[in-house]
Design a protein around this motif. Structure first.
Motif, mmCIF file in Angstrom:
data_model
loop_
_atom_site.group_PDB
_atom_site.id
_atom_site.type_symbol
_atom_site.label_atom_id
_atom_site.label_comp_id
_atom_site.label_asym_id
_atom_site.label_seq_id
_atom_site.Cartn_x
_atom_site.Cartn_y
_atom_site.Cartn_z
ATOM 1 N N GLU A 39 29.688 6.773 36.539
ATOM 2 C CA GLU A 39 28.778 6.359 35.478
ATOM 3 C C GLU A 39 29.421 6.571 34.111
ATOM 4 N N PRO A 40 29.138 5.708 33.125
ATOM 5 C CA PRO A 40 29.672 5.900 31.772
ATOM 6 C C PRO A 40 29.221 7.232 31.173
ATOM 7 N N PHE A 41 30.083 7.833 30.371
ATOM 8 C CA PHE A 41 29.732 9.064 29.661
ATOM 9 C C PHE A 41 30.457 9.088 28.331
ATOM 10 N N GLU A 42 30.083 10.042 27.490
ATOM 11 C CA GLU A 42 30.673 10.155 26.150
ATOM 12 C C GLU A 42 31.099 11.588 25.897
ATOM 13 N N LEU A 43 32.137 11.755 25.063
ATOM 14 C CA LEU A 43 32.660 13.079 24.702
ATOM 15 C C LEU A 43 32.734 13.191 23.188
ATOM 16 N N SER A 44 32.426 14.370 22.655
ATOM 17 C CA SER A 44 32.525 14.587 21.208
ATOM 18 C C SER A 44 32.695 16.063 20.910
ATOM 19 N N THR A 45 33.532 16.373 19.948
ATOM 20 C CA THR A 45 33.555 17.671 19.272
ATOM 21 C C THR A 45 33.840 18.845 20.200
ATOM 22 N N ALA A 46 35.104 19.164 20.375
ATOM 23 C CA ALA A 46 35.510 20.374 21.097
ATOM 24 C C ALA A 46 35.729 21.487 20.087
ATOM 25 N N GLU A 47 35.015 22.608 20.278
ATOM 26 C CA GLU A 47 35.142 23.771 19.388
ATOM 27 C C GLU A 47 35.804 24.920 20.142
ATOM 28 N N LEU A 48 36.613 25.691 19.423
ATOM 29 C CA LEU A 48 37.240 26.883 19.978
ATOM 30 C C LEU A 48 36.752 28.109 19.219
ATOM 31 N N PHE A 49 36.527 29.208 19.945
ATOM 32 C CA PHE A 49 36.061 30.457 19.357
ATOM 33 C C PHE A 49 36.906 31.602 19.911
ATOM 34 N N THR A 50 37.287 32.518 19.047
ATOM 35 C CA THR A 50 38.074 33.666 19.522
ATOM 36 C C THR A 50 37.197 34.713 20.192
#
Length: 429
Positions: free
Chosen positions: A176-187
């Protein structure tokens, strides 16, 4: 008895603006400011068994505030159309992996509830990976959080971070179609805090009126200067709900859990011979093992003077020690033998475990607050909400008795140009 005119006129009915109940609570919310240096997108992605299209259009970004992020904080959106199951998207996250080996990653995936994805975190070269399986909890955008140090599966020895970029591989288990946005990293997990809520109770004063400025030109009618409008307010209370140090605008939580602090205890000196010289000595079992511990030593005799610390190295030294001096070897303190049998009160450093905050202005302009409070008017409840609060003073004072403190703040315009809202409560849902 009223005046003659009052006798001829009917009276108006009125009602009091109201007294603040003692259980009134003023709520303040310290909003998380996104670390834009640790936010990454999916623009430079490659796909297998799928076609992809990247859009940075405002309308294609997540359309609601998610985990403290506004649309303007979001990166663009990657639209993924699988041609079969096991469609795979590979993205390079250009961050130093070593900084986040024991941190967290948050990714936004848009799909349908119960859809499943495999996510793998690895270096740009090599086969070692930390693998996670996630299932979407709802239709639409889902915030998926990965503990980078706690994978569901370890592949080929796992992800051992290098001083280089991170590879993120997302595999869809359905076509099925999907969408990806905004990967955040935290220490660390504290960087993921969306907001910090605190309450002030036993409020005795909640005041401050708008200060409107007029402009007058010779040829124009007077008018208000919108740019000069300020709303300065203050709140006086005696009780607090929550962690003041987390909430304060000049504090920043440390990562260290061990800290050096002073404590005090009482000891009794006894005679001990060192290098042929008799001294009065006592041992401090908890003394922190550091290079230069600071000691405050006071014999409990009739004079109560404090002794002076003499710096003597660890080599054998024979000295005639005056009564007002002491020296230390390890966790033993040596004084003149005149203090044999004397009780000694000592302040000395020890190691403790605890939460700590730096007092700093480093993040001062990154602190954003909102507040709200219920105020009574004519028996009705009105909620006053301020959407963008700048705190100008917070309590940092302690006395020997419980008292009141005052919090002063300015109501500033938010991103929509308004200062706040007043809501009259008709009923609760």
């Amino acid at each position: 008895m009223g005046t003659l005119l009052e006798n001829c006129k009917p009276n108006f009915k009125s009602c009091p603006i109201g007294k603040l109940p003692t259980d009134s609570v003023a709520y303040f919310y310290k909003m998380r400011d996104p670390n834009r240096c640790n936010i990454f997108g999916f623009k430079n992605s490659e796909a297998e068994k799928a076609s992809i299209l990247y859009s940075y259009n405002y309308a294609d970004k997540p359309d609601e505030k998610v985990c403290g992020l506004d649309k303007c904080d979001m990166t663009g959106t990657l639209f993924v159309t699988p041609s079969a199951a096991e469609a795979k998207v590979t993205t390079e996250i250009k961050a130093n992996g070593e900084d986040f080996q024991y941190g967290y990653k948050r990714i936004f995936i848009r799909g349908t509830k119960a859809e499943t994805f495999d996510l793998a975190v690895m270096n740009m070269t090599g086969t070692g990976a930390n693998k996670y399986t996630v299932t979407l909890a709802e239709d639409g955008w889902n915030a998926v959080v990965l503990e980078l140090f706690n994978p569901d599966e370890v592949v080929a020895g796992g992800w051992v971070a290098e001083n280089g970029a991170i590879k993120l591989v997302i595999t869809a288990k359905q076509a099925e179609p999907f969408e990806l946005s905004t990967a955040e990293l935290f220490t660390d997990i504290h960087e993921m805090v969306k907001d910090q809520t605190i309450g002030f109770t036993c409020v005795s004063d909640f005041s401050g009126d708008p200060a409107l400025t007029l402009t007058e030109d010779l040829c124009d009618l007077p008018q208000y200067d919108e740019t000069a409008t300020t709303i300065e307010r203050s709140l006086t209370a005696s009780n607090i709900i929550g962690e003041l140090a987390d909430f304060h605008n000049i504090t920043k939580r440390q990562k260290n859990s061990e800290h050096l602090v002073q404590t005090r205890d009482e000891f009794t000196a006894k005679t001990e011979t060192l290098d042929g010289v008799e001294y009065a000595m006592f041992t401090i079992p908890e003394l922190a093992d550091i290079k230069c511990p600071r000691l405050l030593v006071q014999p409990q005799n009739c004079e109560f003077d404090v002794l002076y610390h003499v710096d003597i190295d660890n080599d054998s030294t024979v000295i005639d020690l005056p009564e007002e001096h002491f020296f230390r070897k390890g966790n033993k303190v040596y004084m003149s033998n005149a203090y044999e049998g004397t009780k000694i009160v000592v302040a000395y450093p020890i190691w403790i475990e605890g939460t700590a905050w730096d007092i700093t202005t480093e993040d001062l302009n990154k602190q954003h607050y909102q507040m709200e409070m219920v105020t009574p008017i004519c028996g009705d409840e009105y909620v006053i909400k301020a959407d963008n609060v700048m705190l100008t003073a917070l309590p940092f004072t302690w006395t020997n008795a419980a008292g009141t403190f005052t919090v002063t703040y300015s109501m500033a315009k938010d991103s929509y140009g308004k200062y706040g809202t007043i809501i009259k409560i008709d009923q609760r849902k």
